[in-house]
Design a protein around this motif. Structure first.
Motif, PDB file in Angstrom:
ATOM      1  N   HIS A  55      -6.432 -18.271  -9.579  1.00 44.13           N
ATOM      2  CA  HIS A  55      -5.964 -17.131  -8.787  1.00 44.13           C
ATOM      3  C   HIS A  55      -5.033 -17.584  -7.660  1.00 44.13           C
ATOM      4  O   HIS A  55      -3.967 -17.003  -7.442  1.00 44.13           O
ATOM      5  CB  HIS A  55      -7.172 -16.370  -8.216  1.00 44.13           C
TER       6      HIS A  55
ATOM      7  N   ALA B 273      -0.979  -6.817 -12.291  1.00 44.03           N
ATOM      8  CA  ALA B 273      -0.042  -7.936 -12.125  1.00 44.03           C
ATOM      9  C   ALA B 273       0.401  -8.468 -13.484  1.00 44.03           C
ATOM     10  O   ALA B 273       1.577  -8.815 -13.675  1.00 44.03           O
ATOM     11  CB  ALA B 273      -0.705  -9.051 -11.315  1.00 44.03           C
ATOM     12  N   LEU B 274      -0.520  -8.524 -14.435  1.00 46.87           N
ATOM     13  CA  LEU B 274      -0.190  -9.009 -15.787  1.00 46.87           C
ATOM     14  C   LEU B 274       0.842  -8.098 -16.448  1.00 46.87           C
ATOM     15  O   LEU B 274       1.821  -8.576 -17.042  1.00 46.87           O
ATOM     16  CB  LEU B 274      -1.460  -9.099 -16.636  1.00 46.87           C
TER      17      LEU B 274
ATOM     18  N   THR C  74       3.667 -16.132  -7.430  1.00 48.42           N
ATOM     19  CA  THR C  74       4.262 -14.829  -7.108  1.00 48.42           C
ATOM     20  C   THR C  74       4.902 -14.819  -5.719  1.00 48.42           C
ATOM     21  O   THR C  74       5.947 -14.198  -5.533  1.00 48.42           O
ATOM     22  CB  THR C  74       3.222 -13.690  -7.205  1.00 48.42           C
TER      23      THR C  74
ATOM     24  N   LEU D  58       2.694 -17.710 -15.361  1.00 52.94           N
ATOM     25  CA  LEU D  58       2.040 -16.617 -14.630  1.00 52.94           C
ATOM     26  C   LEU D  58       1.341 -15.669 -15.605  1.00 52.94           C
ATOM     27  O   LEU D  58       0.199 -15.249 -15.368  1.00 52.94           O
ATOM     28  CB  LEU D  58       3.083 -15.855 -13.799  1.00 52.94           C
TER      29      LEU D  58
ATOM     30  N   MET E 225       4.065  -7.468  -8.159  1.00 53.58           N
ATOM     31  CA  MET E 225       3.246  -8.576  -8.677  1.00 53.58           C
ATOM     32  C   MET E 225       2.530  -9.300  -7.543  1.00 53.58           C
ATOM     33  O   MET E 225       1.340  -9.581  -7.637  1.00 53.58           O
ATOM     34  CB  MET E 225       4.130  -9.577  -9.432  1.00 53.58           C
TER      35      MET E 225
ATOM     36  N   LEU F  31      -2.634 -15.044 -15.515  1.00 49.68           N
ATOM     37  CA  LEU F  31      -3.139 -13.688 -15.291  1.00 49.68           C
ATOM     38  C   LEU F  31      -3.977 -13.217 -16.475  1.00 49.68           C
ATOM     39  O   LEU F  31      -4.991 -12.522 -16.295  1.00 49.68           O
ATOM     40  CB  LEU F  31      -1.976 -12.725 -15.032  1.00 49.68           C
TER      41      LEU F  31
ATOM     42  N   VAL G 174      -1.444  -9.408  -7.210  1.00 56.88           N
ATOM     43  CA  VAL G 174      -2.162 -10.686  -7.339  1.00 56.88           C
ATOM     44  C   VAL G 174      -2.983 -10.968  -6.092  1.00 56.88           C
ATOM     45  O   VAL G 174      -4.160 -11.320  -6.175  1.00 56.88           O
ATOM     46  CB  VAL G 174      -1.169 -11.841  -7.625  1.00 56.88           C
TER      47      VAL G 174
ATOM     48  N   ALA H  41      -1.765 -18.429  -9.124  1.00 54.69           N
ATOM     49  CA  ALA H  41      -0.984 -17.223  -9.419  1.00 54.69           C
ATOM     50  C   ALA H  41      -0.356 -16.668  -8.138  1.00 54.69           C
ATOM     51  O   ALA H  41       0.798 -16.211  -8.141  1.00 54.69           O
ATOM     52  CB  ALA H  41      -1.880 -16.173 -10.070  1.00 54.69           C
TER      53      ALA H  41
ATOM     54  N   VAL I 155      -5.486  -7.894 -11.089  1.00 51.35           N
ATOM     55  CA  VAL I 155      -4.861  -8.850 -12.007  1.00 51.35           C
ATOM     56  C   VAL I 155      -4.280  -8.188 -13.259  1.00 51.35           C
ATOM     57  O   VAL I 155      -3.274  -8.657 -13.796  1.00 51.35           O
ATOM     58  CB  VAL I 155      -5.840  -9.986 -12.394  1.00 51.35           C
TER      59      VAL I 155
END
Lengths: 106, 318
Positions: free
Chosen positions: B78, B138-139, B85, B183, B126, B187, B130, B81, B135
């Protein structure tokens, strides 16, 4: 047992004590040799609590400051006495030896 | 006044300890520190500062040895990620600040400026998602970024400079996909793992600081080299920490952060061959370190999975 641990446990022989009191007691009892940093003290108390040698007795707020009192457990008392006996025995070897002159050297 | 200042400084040092340890013991330790310091001290003594930092690292190591390694990996992924971002968002901040401060250039057109808003919004979305542990959102945003980026690039290329895209459409799609892949994969893992924990909004200050520094701190150049060097040092430190203590989160996070570098190398090797001309030191080293970090984190977790935790659980009894 390391010296700081010995003096922490020894301080608690007098009854439940908070962190700063333990630091002062250890410094006084060791003649100023064991001067525990607060971070070191709580790391040691963490470890000793995990080993079951000390436990939290209570928490109090005095003049706006939170104090946590620790006390010695039976396991901690046994460990401290065993260490004291070991050091007493070790010291006795040297003291008795020094008190007895070696034949031919005296 | 000095007590408040000293309290604040000790609180900063206590950040070395894990958050749950601080929740259980922070107030007691802080009050003991202040009592031991006396009324006139304004700065923590060096001896006390070192003891707190060492104690914090030790507490974290104990926690890492005692805790479930799975959630440490999830936490590390996390943070990785978030780093990816916020790095992307810093580019948006940089671009916006440049436009405001220096105006448009001859290369900017109404269409290009309009189209730039789309990826900027996606990057902002994003980063927000995140950081706040949304998540799945964000994905989706990260997945949408690939076709959006390709489309925009094609549109701008047709409008601004036809034939500029090296490698044609396939190369463009490959490069864009490779850039977004780390990413998206991370994610995806986080979604499968059931999410992550919500982080502070303060993380968003990082892209603002990075973006503005890149725009205005020309005097600090070569800032990129400094940042690159610091990154390498931090990566090596994370490697040591993972192996020595089992605290794998920094290693996992930085491995994720370094993955785009690694994929750039692979992508370049596939498309341009392995003559090495396109591999710069600052590009290849983080890539290599990213692999080392991932392996170290895995080894550390494996090693500790087989051994019973020896120390007390952090936060208990003290």
């Amino acid at each position: 047992m390391r010296e700081p641990t010995y003096y922490i446990l020894a301080a608690l022989l007098d009854g439940p004590m908070h962190g700063y009191a333990i630091i002062k007691h250890a410094a006084k009892a060791s003649g100023g040799r064991v001067n525990l940093a607060v971070g070191t003290l709580y790391g040691a108390l963490d470890r000793l609590a995990g080993e079951g040698r000390v436990t939290v007795d209570r928490e109090e707020t005095v003049e706006g400051r939170t104090r946590r009192y620790y006390r010695l457990t039976d396991l901690g008392r046994q460990a401290l006495l065993a260490e004291a006996a070991r050091m007493h025995h070790a010291a006795g070897i040297v003291i008795r030896r020094l008190a007895t002159p070696i034949a031919g050297l005296a | 006044m000095s007590a408040a200042v000293l309290r604040h400084r000790y609180q900063r040092l206590l950040a070395a300890y894990p958050s749950d340890w601080r929740a259980a013991n922070g107030a007691v330790v802080l009050d003991t520190l202040l009592e031991a310091a006396g009324p006139t001290r304004r700065w923590p003594s060096p001896r006390e500062a070192v003891a707190l930092l060492v104690g914090g690292v030790r507490a974290r190591a104990q926690q890492a040895a005692a805790g479930d390694p799975r959630w440490r990996w999830v936490d590390g992924l996390h943070i990785g990620a978030i780093l990816l971002t916020v790095t992307g968002l810093s580019i948006v901040v940089n671009r916006t600040a440049t436009l405001i401060a220096y105006g448009v250039t001859e290369w900017d057109t109404p269409l290009s400026l309009t189209l730039e808003v789309v990826p900027a919004v996606l990057l902002l979305l994003m980063a927000l998602a995140v950081v706040r542990a949304r998540v799945l959102l964000a994905l989706i945003a990260a997945a949408v970024t690939v076709p959006v980026s390709v489309t925009i690039a094609l549109m701008l290329d047709a409008y601004v400079a036809p034939g500029r895209l090296t490698g044609g459409l396939t190369g463009l799609v490959a490069e864009t996909t490779v850039g977004a892949l780390p990413l998206i994969m991370v994610l995806g893992v986080l979604v499968k793992a059931g999410g992550a924990r919500r982080r502070s909004w303060a993380w968003l200050l990082l892209p603002v600081a990075l973006g503005l520094a890149d725009t205005f701190a020309h005097a600090l150049r070569p800032a990129g080299t400094i940042i690159g060097s610091v990154t390498l040092v931090v990566m090596v430190a994370a490697l040591v920490l993972a192996v020595a203590t089992g605290e794998v989160r920094p290693a996992v996070a930085l491995a994720v952060y370094g993955m785009p570098y690694l994929l750039m190398i692979v992508d370049g090797a596939v498309r341009f061959g392995t003559d090495g001309a396109w591999i710069g030191t600052l590009r290849s080293t983080p890539g290599a370190l990213a692999v080392a970090l991932a392996v170290a984190a895995w080894v550390a977790v494996r090693a500790r999975r087989g051994s019973a935790p020896g120390g007390p659980a952090p936060g208990k009894g003290a």
